[in-house]
Scaffold this motif. Structure first.
Motif, PDB file in Angstrom:
ATOM      1  N   GLY B  27      17.649  32.960 -34.225  1.00 22.99           N
ATOM      2  CA  GLY B  27      18.181  34.046 -33.295  1.00 22.99           C
ATOM      3  C   GLY B  27      18.025  33.606 -31.626  1.00 22.99           C
ATOM      4  O   GLY B  27      18.403  34.484 -31.147  1.00 22.99           O
ATOM      5  N   GLN B  28      17.747  32.299 -31.538  1.00 26.35           N
ATOM      6  CA  GLN B  28      17.467  31.936 -30.024  1.00 26.35           C
ATOM      7  C   GLN B  28      19.174  31.650 -29.649  1.00 26.35           C
ATOM      8  O   GLN B  28      20.003  31.242 -30.376  1.00 26.35           O
ATOM      9  N   MET B  29      19.152  31.907 -28.301  1.00 21.07           N
ATOM     10  CA  MET B  29      20.450  31.345 -27.677  1.00 21.07           C
ATOM     11  C   MET B  29      20.012  30.212 -26.752  1.00 21.07           C
ATOM     12  O   MET B  29      19.395  30.389 -25.640  1.00 21.07           O
ATOM     13  N   VAL B  30      20.412  29.019 -26.980  1.00 26.07           N
ATOM     14  CA  VAL B  30      20.179  27.924 -26.333  1.00 26.07           C
ATOM     15  C   VAL B  30      21.603  27.138 -25.423  1.00 26.07           C
ATOM     16  O   VAL B  30      22.447  27.052 -26.151  1.00 26.07           O
ATOM     17  N   GLY B  31      21.250  26.982 -24.422  1.00 25.23           N
ATOM     18  CA  GLY B  31      22.396  26.465 -23.470  1.00 25.23           C
ATOM     19  C   GLY B  31      21.772  24.774 -23.237  1.00 25.23           C
ATOM     20  O   GLY B  31      20.613  24.503 -22.861  1.00 25.23           O
ATOM     21  N   ILE B  32      22.715  23.778 -23.750  1.00 24.41           N
ATOM     22  CA  ILE B  32      22.739  22.702 -23.187  1.00 24.41           C
ATOM     23  C   ILE B  32      23.419  22.115 -22.207  1.00 24.41           C
ATOM     24  O   ILE B  32      24.522  22.200 -22.333  1.00 24.41           O
ATOM     25  N   ILE B  33      22.842  21.547 -21.225  1.00 24.23           N
ATOM     26  CA  ILE B  33      23.567  21.172 -19.988  1.00 24.23           C
ATOM     27  C   ILE B  33      23.298  19.726 -19.905  1.00 24.23           C
ATOM     28  O   ILE B  33      22.566  19.137 -20.248  1.00 24.23           O
ATOM     29  N   GLY B  34      24.057  19.220 -18.822  1.00 29.70           N
ATOM     30  CA  GLY B  34      24.089  17.782 -18.567  1.00 29.70           C
ATOM     31  C   GLY B  34      25.473  17.537 -17.934  1.00 29.70           C
ATOM     32  O   GLY B  34      26.318  18.173 -18.302  1.00 29.70           O
ATOM     33  N   ARG B  35      25.625  16.216 -17.427  1.00 32.39           N
ATOM     34  CA  ARG B  35      26.749  15.796 -16.987  1.00 32.39           C
ATOM     35  C   ARG B  35      27.661  15.489 -18.182  1.00 32.39           C
ATOM     36  O   ARG B  35      27.340  15.355 -19.318  1.00 32.39           O
ATOM     37  N   SER B  36      28.974  15.192 -18.091  1.00 32.12           N
ATOM     38  CA  SER B  36      29.917  14.792 -19.117  1.00 32.12           C
ATOM     39  C   SER B  36      29.358  13.404 -19.314  1.00 32.12           C
ATOM     40  O   SER B  36      29.144  12.480 -18.391  1.00 32.12           O
ATOM     41  N   GLY B  37      29.354  13.178 -20.814  1.00 36.16           N
ATOM     42  CA  GLY B  37      28.683  11.830 -21.143  1.00 36.16           C
ATOM     43  C   GLY B  37      27.166  11.694 -21.238  1.00 36.16           C
ATOM     44  O   GLY B  37      26.640  10.590 -21.770  1.00 36.16           O
ATOM     45  N   ALA B  38      26.817  12.746 -21.157  1.00 40.78           N
ATOM     46  CA  ALA B  38      25.144  12.873 -21.331  1.00 40.78           C
ATOM     47  C   ALA B  38      24.889  12.764 -22.876  1.00 40.78           C
ATOM     48  O   ALA B  38      23.795  12.640 -23.072  1.00 40.78           O
ATOM     49  N   GLY B  39      25.807  13.026 -23.677  1.00 40.94           N
ATOM     50  CA  GLY B  39      25.530  12.922 -25.426  1.00 40.94           C
ATOM     51  C   GLY B  39      25.519  14.525 -25.790  1.00 40.94           C
ATOM     52  O   GLY B  39      25.067  14.695 -27.157  1.00 40.94           O
ATOM     53  N   LYS B  40      25.988  15.305 -25.239  1.00 43.59           N
ATOM     54  CA  LYS B  40      25.752  16.989 -25.340  1.00 43.59           C
ATOM     55  C   LYS B  40      26.891  17.046 -26.797  1.00 43.59           C
ATOM     56  O   LYS B  40      26.357  17.684 -27.732  1.00 43.59           O
ATOM     57  N   SER B  41      28.047  16.627 -26.638  1.00 40.65           N
ATOM     58  CA  SER B  41      29.129  16.881 -27.576  1.00 40.65           C
ATOM     59  C   SER B  41      28.645  16.020 -28.994  1.00 40.65           C
ATOM     60  O   SER B  41      28.823  16.566 -29.863  1.00 40.65           O
ATOM     61  N   THR B  42      28.180  14.945 -28.927  1.00 38.84           N
ATOM     62  CA  THR B  42      27.873  14.135 -29.917  1.00 38.84           C
ATOM     63  C   THR B  42      26.514  14.813 -30.571  1.00 38.84           C
ATOM     64  O   THR B  42      26.648  14.705 -31.879  1.00 38.84           O
ATOM     65  N   VAL B 165      33.658  34.617 -39.736  1.00 34.92           N
ATOM     66  CA  VAL B 165      33.916  34.793 -40.993  1.00 34.92           C
ATOM     67  C   VAL B 165      33.315  33.779 -41.909  1.00 34.92           C
ATOM     68  O   VAL B 165      33.342  33.838 -43.208  1.00 34.92           O
ATOM     69  N   GLN B 166      32.865  32.860 -41.521  1.00 33.30           N
ATOM     70  CA  GLN B 166      32.038  31.796 -42.168  1.00 33.30           C
ATOM     71  C   GLN B 166      30.804  32.360 -42.386  1.00 33.30           C
ATOM     72  O   GLN B 166      30.013  31.690 -43.281  1.00 33.30           O
ATOM     73  N   GLU B 167      30.507  33.389 -42.091  1.00 31.65           N
ATOM     74  CA  GLU B 167      29.074  34.034 -42.110  1.00 31.65           C
ATOM     75  C   GLU B 167      28.127  33.012 -41.772  1.00 31.65           C
ATOM     76  O   GLU B 167      27.057  32.577 -42.708  1.00 31.65           O
ATOM     77  N   PRO B 168      28.092  32.301 -40.646  1.00 32.36           N
ATOM     78  CA  PRO B 168      26.938  31.386 -40.235  1.00 32.36           C
ATOM     79  C   PRO B 168      25.663  31.788 -39.841  1.00 32.36           C
ATOM     80  O   PRO B 168      25.548  32.832 -39.591  1.00 32.36           O
ATOM     81  N   LYS B 169      24.682  30.877 -40.126  1.00 26.29           N
ATOM     82  CA  LYS B 169      23.439  30.968 -39.610  1.00 26.29           C
ATOM     83  C   LYS B 169      23.313  30.497 -38.426  1.00 26.29           C
ATOM     84  O   LYS B 169      22.366  31.045 -37.444  1.00 26.29           O
ATOM     85  N   ILE B 170      23.922  29.463 -37.810  1.00 29.99           N
ATOM     86  CA  ILE B 170      24.079  28.851 -36.699  1.00 29.99           C
ATOM     87  C   ILE B 170      25.475  28.852 -36.153  1.00 29.99           C
ATOM     88  O   ILE B 170      26.277  28.521 -36.683  1.00 29.99           O
ATOM     89  N   LEU B 171      25.565  29.083 -34.655  1.00 27.16           N
ATOM     90  CA  LEU B 171      27.007  28.793 -34.269  1.00 27.16           C
ATOM     91  C   LEU B 171      26.644  27.828 -33.021  1.00 27.16           C
ATOM     92  O   LEU B 171      25.967  27.845 -32.153  1.00 27.16           O
ATOM     93  N   LEU B 172      27.381  26.839 -33.263  1.00 25.68           N
ATOM     94  CA  LEU B 172      27.424  25.718 -32.220  1.00 25.68           C
ATOM     95  C   LEU B 172      28.765  25.892 -31.270  1.00 25.68           C
ATOM     96  O   LEU B 172      30.022  26.130 -31.988  1.00 25.68           O
ATOM     97  N   ILE B 204      23.834  27.754 -30.226  1.00 25.96           N
ATOM     98  CA  ILE B 204      23.453  26.530 -29.380  1.00 25.96           C
ATOM     99  C   ILE B 204      24.967  26.008 -28.696  1.00 25.96           C
ATOM    100  O   ILE B 204      25.764  25.793 -29.291  1.00 25.96           O
ATOM    101  N   CYS B 205      24.727  26.263 -27.445  1.00 24.72           N
ATOM    102  CA  CYS B 205      26.016  26.049 -26.651  1.00 24.72           C
ATOM    103  C   CYS B 205      26.081  25.035 -25.522  1.00 24.72           C
ATOM    104  O   CYS B 205      25.091  25.043 -24.644  1.00 24.72           O
TER     105      CYS B 205
END
Lengths: 300, 279
Positions: B27-42, B165-172, B204-205
């Motif tokens: 139930g937490q909402m986490v923001g992942i920040i960083g420059r582009s290329g920091a590895g967030k998307s991967t 509608v995927q009835e997810p537990k986690i949303l990325l 997780i965003c």
């Protein structure tokens, strides 16, 4: 290349760099000229070599040219205005038979296009680099489609006539095999240009490979598929006529028989039917193709 | 609970994500920040299993029975995991030529056998779920429109409905607002926050803007060169540290000003949500 014009006001340094640029530019032009001369020289040499090998002789051509019209003249019987209807009626004495054969040919082309497009379309996903499950499948599928495509359909027809006997069936099979190869390759090329984003979206939602193809790829490629398929119908009507020459039925069979028996007027009448039919199909399919690309509305 | 342990992704000559570890309570909402290329998307793509990790573990206990290492899943189980760990993309990744309704139904694809799903035979219950999801995102009136007729913000809302509608537990969410204007960015971030609060779905965003993360998230994880350099509540992230996170490797700070400029105006809803989430 960004060329800056030297101005009258430019200082010594600019003039110097302009001269330097001019020198390099001229060298570049010289090099380009040499490459061009080499390319066109090679091109013309190839044309000449090809002409010699094919015994392409202008004098033979000029001498033979009148004889082609001679043949064409023989294909049209004398028609006078006073007895026009009767003359035409006599020329087209076999119209019922020929139209029946034409229908046969059209149905052969239609069936072969449908079958070939379905099978070729299904294989095209395995022959697309971005969709094939692995490189081996991709490579094997590409080669298979190449064989189906590069062997001329008349050769396939001969093969199938020997196996299944004279009649439309070997014709349909021959054109189907060729169509599988052609559509498979063309569709695969279209598949390779799809945007990967919708595919990622479906995979991320839990879809498998078939779901990705069905919902990610097909909606994107459908207009191109339609366009290629209409074009293929045109080509296949021509092919269906030709394969008749080797015993695969249809109007091609009638045409071949009349040429063999030297009934040139019959051959002319049949040829005219084929030309008019193909022109009509060309016009129709062009209309359909443009609407397929233009509106492109196949959404669910 | 989602537990990431020593997660690493190495490409030929580059380590995109380098031994990353953290835990996210439900139930937490986490923001992942960083420059582009920091590895967030991967990182996000590894969690969803769109990208396979080179090493490390992703442990989760509320999708399958007991705690399961997601990296070890295969075949049908991977697809089940992806459905339960939904993903929203920067470019929305909808099927442009299909209707909004069909696009959202794609979220149900893993719950059925392959053949009926290929023939688009979804039960009435799925369509009801779809309409309700669209209702929550205020997109019902567009249900019969083609996805490519919609604006970017509307497409992203459709993508979120598909995730729902995927009835997810986690949303990325991988840079969900990077392609949107200010107003649409606010609508989309509000929607994510509301889903997080109302449904208790872990969010997780990835965000490239610090201010957006501060406005909407309970917790901020900052990445630099594939590693975590900060992990804590937004209030603890000092400006000095933020400058370091966004500072370019060569010493210039072009990105810093950009990152500090708020391009999403936080609504009262977001503010109150963050406040209640922080206590």
């Amino acid at each position: 290349m960004n060329i800056r014009e030297p101005t009258a006001l430019a200082g010594a340094k600019e003039r110097g760099s302009a001269a330097q640029f001019e020198e390099r530019y001229l060298a570049f032009r010289r090099r380009k000229l040499i490459y061009n001369a080499l390319f066109w020289g090679g091109f013309i040499a190839c044309v000449i070599a090809a002409g010699i090998t094919a015994k392409f002789d202008v004098f033979t051509l000029l001498k033979g040219l009148p004889r082609t019209t001679e043949f064409l003249v023989k294909m049209v019987p004398p028609i006078t205005l006073s007895t026009f209807a009767a003359d035409i009626g006599e020329w087209y004495w076999g119209i019922d038979k020929w139209l029946n054969s034409l229908l046969n040919t059209l149905l052969m082309a239609y069936l072969a296009t449908v079958l070939g497009t379905i099978v070729g379309g299904a294989l095209s996903f395995l022959a697309a680099r971005n969709l094939a499950p692995n490189f081996l499948t991709y490579w094997a599928m590409r080669r298979t489609l190449e064989i189906a495509r590069t062997v001329p359909d008349i050769v396939w027809a001969l093969l199938f006539v020997m196996a299944f006997g004279i009649g439309p069936l070997p014709g349909v099979l021959a054109i189907t095999v060729h169509t599988i190869g052609a559509q498979g390759k063309l569709f695969a090329e279209v598949n390779e240009n799809v945007s990967p984003l919708p595919l990622d979206g479906i995979r991320a939602a839990g879809g498998n490979w078939l779901h990705e193809i069905r919902y990610g790829v097909i909606p994107q490629v459908m207009p191109n598929y339609m366009s290629y398929t209409f074009w293929r119908i045109e080509l296949n009507v021509r092919s269906a006529t030709i394969v008749g020459f080797v015993g695969a039925g249809g109007i091609g069979h009638d045409l071949f028989t009349s040429i063999q028996l030297l009934y040139f007027a019959d051959a002319g009448a049949i040829l005219l039917i084929v030309v008019v039919t193909i022109m009509l199909i060309d016009m129709l399919s062009e209309k359909f193709r443009h609407s397929a690309i233009g509106k492109a509305s196949f959404s669910h | 609970m989602l537990r990431i342990e020593g997660l690493t992704k190495a490409f030929d000559d580059l380590v995109a994500v380098d031994k990353v570890s953290f835990e996210v309570p439900k139930g937490q909402m986490v923001g992942i920040i960083g420059r582009s290329g920091a590895g967030k998307s991967t990182l996000l793509r590894m969690i969803n299993r769109l990208t396979d990790a080179t090493s490390g573990r992703i442990l989760c206990d509320d999708v399958f029975d007991g705690e399961v290492d997601v990296c070890g899943l295969k075949g049908r189980r991977v697809r089940e995991w992806r459905a339960r760990c939904a993903m929203v993309f920067q470019q929305f990744n909808l099927i442009p030529r299909l209707q909004v309704m069909t696009n959202v139904l794609m979220g149900r694809i893993s719950y059925h056998a392959t053949l009926p799903a290929l023939l688009m035979m979804f039960p009435a219950k799925d369509r009801a779920l779809t309409i309700r999801a669209l209702q929550r995102l205020d997109m019902v009136s567009h249900a019969m429109h083609r996805a490519d007729e919609l604006s970017g913000g509307q497409q992203q809302r459709v993508a979120i409905a598909r995730a729902l509608v995927q009835e997810p537990k986690i949303l990325l969410a991988d840079e969900p607002i990077a392609s949107l204007d200010l107003r649409n960015a606010t609508i989309v971030m509000d929607a994510l926050r509301r889903i997080n609060k109302e449904d208790g779905i872990t969010v997780i965003c990835n965000l490239h803007l610090l201010q957006t993360a501060k406005d909407y998230c309970d917790r901020i994880i900052a990445m630099r060169k594939g590693a975590i350099v900060f992990d804590g509540p937004p209030s603890e992230l000092s400006d000095a540290l933020a400058r370091e996170i966004y500072g370019s490797d060569k010493g210039g700070d072009d990105d810093v000003e950009l990152a500090f400029t708020a391009t999403s105006a936080p609504t009262d809803f977001a503010r109150s949500a963050t406040r209640s989430g922080a206590d």
